[in-house]
Design an enzyme around this catalytic site. Sequence first.
Site, PDB file in Angstrom:
ATOM      1  N   HIS A  16      -8.898  41.552  49.655  1.00  0.00           N
ATOM      2  CA  HIS A  16      -8.509  41.660  48.222  1.00  0.00           C
ATOM      3  C   HIS A  16      -9.655  41.178  47.433  1.00  0.00           C
ATOM      4  O   HIS A  16     -10.583  40.471  47.824  1.00  0.00           O
ATOM      5  CB  HIS A  16      -7.360  40.918  47.858  1.00  0.00           C
ATOM      6  CG  HIS A  16      -7.226  40.606  46.382  1.00  0.00           C
ATOM      7  ND1 HIS A  16      -7.135  41.896  45.635  1.00  0.00           N
ATOM      8  CD2 HIS A  16      -7.096  39.510  45.577  1.00  0.00           C
ATOM      9  CE1 HIS A  16      -7.059  41.363  44.499  1.00  0.00           C
ATOM     10  NE2 HIS A  16      -6.734  39.959  44.361  1.00  0.00           N
ATOM     11  N   ASN A  63     -11.397  43.017  39.745  1.00  0.00           N
ATOM     12  CA  ASN A  63      -9.993  42.744  40.428  1.00  0.00           C
ATOM     13  C   ASN A  63      -9.097  43.673  40.047  1.00  0.00           C
ATOM     14  O   ASN A  63      -8.459  43.649  39.034  1.00  0.00           O
ATOM     15  CB  ASN A  63      -9.534  41.439  40.353  1.00  0.00           C
ATOM     16  CG  ASN A  63      -8.428  40.909  41.214  1.00  0.00           C
ATOM     17  OD1 ASN A  63      -7.628  41.702  41.365  1.00  0.00           O
ATOM     18  ND2 ASN A  63      -8.024  39.565  40.953  1.00  0.00           N
ATOM     19  N   CYS A  72      -0.998  40.596  43.706  1.00  0.00           N
ATOM     20  CA  CYS A  72      -1.911  41.269  44.346  1.00  0.00           C
ATOM     21  C   CYS A  72      -1.816  41.651  45.757  1.00  0.00           C
ATOM     22  O   CYS A  72      -2.754  42.119  46.687  1.00  0.00           O
ATOM     23  CB  CYS A  72      -3.417  40.445  44.303  1.00  0.00           C
ATOM     24  SG  CYS A  72      -4.015  40.132  42.685  1.00  0.00           S
TER      25      CYS A  72
HETATM   26  O1  UT7 Z   1      -6.039  38.140  42.259  1.00  0.00           O
HETATM   27  C1  UT7 Z   1      -5.587  37.051  41.362  1.00  0.00           C
HETATM   28  C2  UT7 Z   1      -6.021  35.691  41.872  1.00  0.00           C
HETATM   29  N1  UT7 Z   1      -7.447  35.000  41.376  1.00  0.00           N
HETATM   30  C3  UT7 Z   1      -8.304  34.735  41.686  1.00  0.00           C
HETATM   31  O2  UT7 Z   1      -8.631  34.723  42.696  1.00  0.00           O
HETATM   32  C4  UT7 Z   1      -9.280  34.107  40.855  1.00  0.00           C
HETATM   33  C5  UT7 Z   1      -9.996  32.753  41.646  1.00  0.00           C
HETATM   34  N2  UT7 Z   1     -10.683  32.088  40.847  1.00  0.00           N
HETATM   35  C6  UT7 Z   1     -12.114  32.653  40.462  1.00  0.00           C
HETATM   36  O3  UT7 Z   1     -12.538  33.541  40.504  1.00  0.00           O
HETATM   37  C7  UT7 Z   1     -12.871  31.580  39.516  1.00  0.00           C
HETATM   38  O4  UT7 Z   1     -12.071  30.380  39.558  1.00  0.00           O
HETATM   39  C8  UT7 Z   1     -13.151  32.280  38.077  1.00  0.00           C
HETATM   40  C9  UT7 Z   1     -13.889  33.390  38.134  1.00  0.00           C
HETATM   41  C10 UT7 Z   1     -11.804  32.700  37.561  1.00  0.00           C
HETATM   42  C11 UT7 Z   1     -13.835  31.193  37.092  1.00  0.00           C
HETATM   43  O5  UT7 Z   1     -15.004  30.868  37.828  1.00  0.00           O
HETATM   44  P1  UT7 Z   1     -15.157  29.235  37.950  1.00  0.00           P
HETATM   45  O6  UT7 Z   1     -16.408  29.116  38.583  1.00  0.00           O
HETATM   46  O7  UT7 Z   1     -14.126  28.697  38.988  1.00  0.00           O
HETATM   47  O8  UT7 Z   1     -15.377  28.826  36.611  1.00  0.00           O
HETATM   48  P2  UT7 Z   1     -14.491  27.518  36.024  1.00  0.00           P
HETATM   49  O9  UT7 Z   1     -13.118  28.000  35.443  1.00  0.00           O
HETATM   50  O10 UT7 Z   1     -14.636  26.266  36.661  1.00  0.00           O
HETATM   51  O11 UT7 Z   1     -15.423  27.344  34.486  1.00  0.00           O
HETATM   52  C12 UT7 Z   1     -16.630  26.797  34.677  1.00  0.00           C
HETATM   53  C13 UT7 Z   1     -17.530  26.899  33.293  1.00  0.00           C
HETATM   54  C14 UT7 Z   1     -16.623  26.336  32.169  1.00  0.00           C
HETATM   55  O12 UT7 Z   1     -17.540  25.850  31.146  1.00  0.00           O
HETATM   56  P3  UT7 Z   1     -17.750  24.409  31.248  1.00  0.00           P
HETATM   57  O13 UT7 Z   1     -16.353  23.721  30.819  1.00  0.00           O
HETATM   58  O14 UT7 Z   1     -18.409  24.146  32.485  1.00  0.00           O
HETATM   59  O15 UT7 Z   1     -18.706  24.404  30.096  1.00  0.00           O
HETATM   60  C15 UT7 Z   1     -15.881  27.483  31.683  1.00  0.00           C
HETATM   61  O16 UT7 Z   1     -15.615  27.480  30.240  1.00  0.00           O
HETATM   62  O17 UT7 Z   1     -17.530  28.412  32.958  1.00  0.00           O
HETATM   63  C16 UT7 Z   1     -16.926  28.773  31.745  1.00  0.00           C
HETATM   64  N3  UT7 Z   1     -16.425  30.222  31.695  1.00  0.00           N
HETATM   65  C17 UT7 Z   1     -17.175  31.303  31.334  1.00  0.00           C
HETATM   66  N4  UT7 Z   1     -18.347  31.537  31.020  1.00  0.00           N
HETATM   67  C18 UT7 Z   1     -18.912  32.509  30.371  1.00  0.00           C
HETATM   68  C19 UT7 Z   1     -15.325  30.538  32.047  1.00  0.00           C
HETATM   69  N5  UT7 Z   1     -14.872  31.842  32.152  1.00  0.00           N
HETATM   70  C20 UT7 Z   1     -16.355  32.293  31.576  1.00  0.00           C
HETATM   71  C21 UT7 Z   1     -16.761  33.509  31.056  1.00  0.00           C
HETATM   72  N6  UT7 Z   1     -17.927  33.456  30.600  1.00  0.00           N
HETATM   73  N7  UT7 Z   1     -16.032  34.686  31.245  1.00  0.00           N
END
Ligand code: UT7
Length: 345
Positions: free
Chosen positions: A271, A301, A135
């Site tokens: 970004h 993204n 990115c």
């Molecule tokens: O440019 C490339 C670099 N990448 C980035 O900058 C990404 C940086 N990270 C992020 O943007 C965030 O970490 C994400 C958007 C990827 C994830 O969001 P988060 O708030 O950190 O969620 P998490 O991974 O901690 O997951 C929280 C909950 C989980 O469920 P439980 O275990 O709490 O029951 C996940 O399974 O959200 C769940 N979850 C979803 N639910 C519905 C994760 N993805 C999804 C989804 N839809 N798409």
Amino acid sequence: MAITTAYKARSDAVPLRSFKTKGRRSAIAGIGVYAPDKIVTNFDLEKVMETSDKWITERTGIRARHFAEPGTTTLELATRAAQSALDSAGLKASDLDMILVGTSSPDGPFPSIACRIQDELDAPGAVAWDLLAACTSFMYGLSTADSYIASERADKVLVIGAEVLSRMLDYSNRGTAVIFGDGAGAAVVTPAPEGAGFLSWCLGSDGRGYEQVTCGNVPLGAYAAKEPNPIIDMKGPDVFKFAVDIFIRQAQEVTAAAGISMDAIDLWVPHQANFRIIDAAARRIGLPLDKVAINIDQFGNTSSASIPLALEDAVRNGRVHSGDHVLLAGFGSGLTWGATLLKWA
Ligand code: UT7
């Protein structure tokens, strides 16, 4: 080869390298973008995977993204953005000395997309190559253009970021499948008018974090044996913390190197990885959101295309004026990061 799992996604352990520009100054003379027509909303994703519009909107700020139709190449997106940037700069492709394409989703290992664009646009003789900093690729490309112009080895450089990431998504991986989109953006960089141009840079990488965002190479080479396409994977919450931290530190570095205060920033073009990352960093930098370019809601993204897509949107909507201090900042897989402060021409 040893594979480390010790990286803690903390950029504060990494010394940052920043520079005030020296030599002949360069500036962005034109910008162009292209996104495929097909728009995929969060509601569309709800139908093919376990997710919801509510979760995606609240956790990322994304409402829709553009996906290329099967068979559409990264080359096609890149060429359209490139032609648009040349038109906006009032230049012909044959004027170019250099073509740089940042992409993580090339159509094949070689020849480079840069050479293919050279052929499409008819710009023989220019130095052309692709570069990969995920990115951050567009920022690495811009800084390369700036360096060549500063040292008078080039006068007119086309820098492109282009991606078809939709072919690298696995809908069973909901942490990544909802985030990425396709698109392209390009800038023409030329010697700056008096008083304008790139003032400072902060660029770096930390390979200790290579496992944080990957596509097909962990363990190294494994995907080739079992996957038709490499699939994007990432440690989302760790990358989130790294991203907020590196955005803040880069802003501090480039403003200090340029000798201006944070208050003097007129527009920050980050970004577009996650609205919450941008919002958290903007609060800590002390920038109100009306000084931040955000279009992640429409594009998701788009990796190397995200900064030019957001910059072009800001320019087109009259948010950038001659003399404004504009901060461009990215981060990505590698881990990599890159930022610049420029005075808009
Ligand atoms: O440019 C490339 C670099 N990448 C980035 O900058 C990404 C940086 N990270 C992020 O943007 C965030 O970490 C994400 C958007 C990827 C994830 O969001 P988060 O708030 O950190 O969620 P998490 O991974 O901690 O997951 C929280 C909950 C989980 O469920 P439980 O275990 O709490 O029951 C996940 O399974 O959200 C769940 N979850 C979803 N639910 C519905 C994760 N993805 C999804 C989804 N839809 N798409």
